[in-house]
Design a protein around this motif. Structure first.
Motif, short mmCIF file in Angstrom:
data_model
loop_
_atom_site.label_atom_id
_atom_site.label_comp_id
_atom_site.label_asym_id
_atom_site.label_seq_id
_atom_site.Cartn_x
_atom_site.Cartn_y
_atom_site.Cartn_z
N ALA A 1 0.93 -1.76 0.06
CA ALA A 1 0.01 -0.17 -0.08
C ALA A 1 0.39 1.18 -0.14
O ALA A 1 0.41 2.20 -0.39
N LEU A 2 2.00 1.28 0.75
CA LEU A 2 3.15 2.39 0.71
C LEU A 2 3.52 2.01 -1.02
O LEU A 2 4.30 3.46 -1.54
N LEU B 1 1.28 4.92 7.15
CA LEU B 1 1.65 3.58 6.85
C LEU B 1 3.18 3.06 7.33
O LEU B 1 3.87 1.96 7.84
N ALA B 2 4.41 4.29 6.94
CA ALA B 2 5.92 4.34 7.55
C ALA B 2 5.98 3.97 8.66
O ALA B 2 6.69 2.76 9.30
N GLY B 3 4.73 4.44 9.47
CA GLY B 3 4.86 4.49 11.12
C GLY B 3 4.64 3.13 11.21
O GLY B 3 5.01 2.43 12.41
N PHE B 4 3.60 2.95 10.96
CA PHE B 4 2.66 1.49 10.86
C PHE B 4 3.68 -0.26 11.00
O PHE B 4 4.03 -0.46 11.33
N VAL C 1 6.48 0.12 13.47
CA VAL C 1 5.70 -0.69 14.86
C VAL C 1 5.93 -1.60 14.74
O VAL C 1 6.13 -2.55 15.44
N MET C 2 5.38 -2.47 13.45
CA MET C 2 5.00 -3.94 13.54
C MET C 2 6.24 -4.43 13.28
O MET C 2 6.45 -5.55 14.09
N SER C 3 7.21 -3.63 13.01
CA SER C 3 8.66 -4.73 12.39
C SER C 3 9.43 -4.79 14.32
O SER C 3 10.37 -5.92 14.95
#
Length: 121
Positions: A15-16, A57-60, A63-65
């Motif tokens: 999506a990014l 999306l970059a922050g998501f 954080v998920m990583s």
């Protein structure tokens, strides 16, 4: 759980990529298609949405990583040698580092001073 987080990271990355490709560095991109001011989202709102979606999306993904690394099961210390400790030696395997190949006794050895091929004329 790690598989689910990995799948979410991949979907967010795709999506990014799509959102970044839609944007134009000069301020055009998707927002240039809305030439009239009475569009559903205006030109300015489209640009704001794409910018916020990019940062979100970059922050998501970041954080998920970090969450994925924190949830990864830790290996036991008995399986991993400490730094500086010698590697364990396998005593079942023969030590082949000092053995030389042997020549069978039934094959004649060629003398070292005689050429094996006749000289070319």
């Amino acid at each position: 759980m790690i598989t689910l987080i990995t799948v979410l990271i991949v979907i967010a990355a795709i999506a990014l990529i799509l959102i970044v490709l839609v944007q134009n560095s000069k301020g055009g991109g998707l927002s240039s298609g809305f030439s009239s001011s009475n569009a559903i989202m205006g030109v300015r709102k489209t640009t704001d949405f794409l910018e916020k979606a990019t940062w979100g999306l970059a922050g998501f993904i970041m954080v998920m990583s970090i969450v994925c690394v924190m949830l990864k099961p830790k290996a036991s210390s008995a399986l991993q040698p400490e730094i500086g400790a010698p590697a364990p030696v396998n005593t079942n395997a023969p030590d082949l580092s000092t053995t030389l190949p042997t020549i069978p006794s039934n094959t004649p050895a060629a003398p070292a001073n005689e050429p094996t091929t006749p000289p070319a004329e």
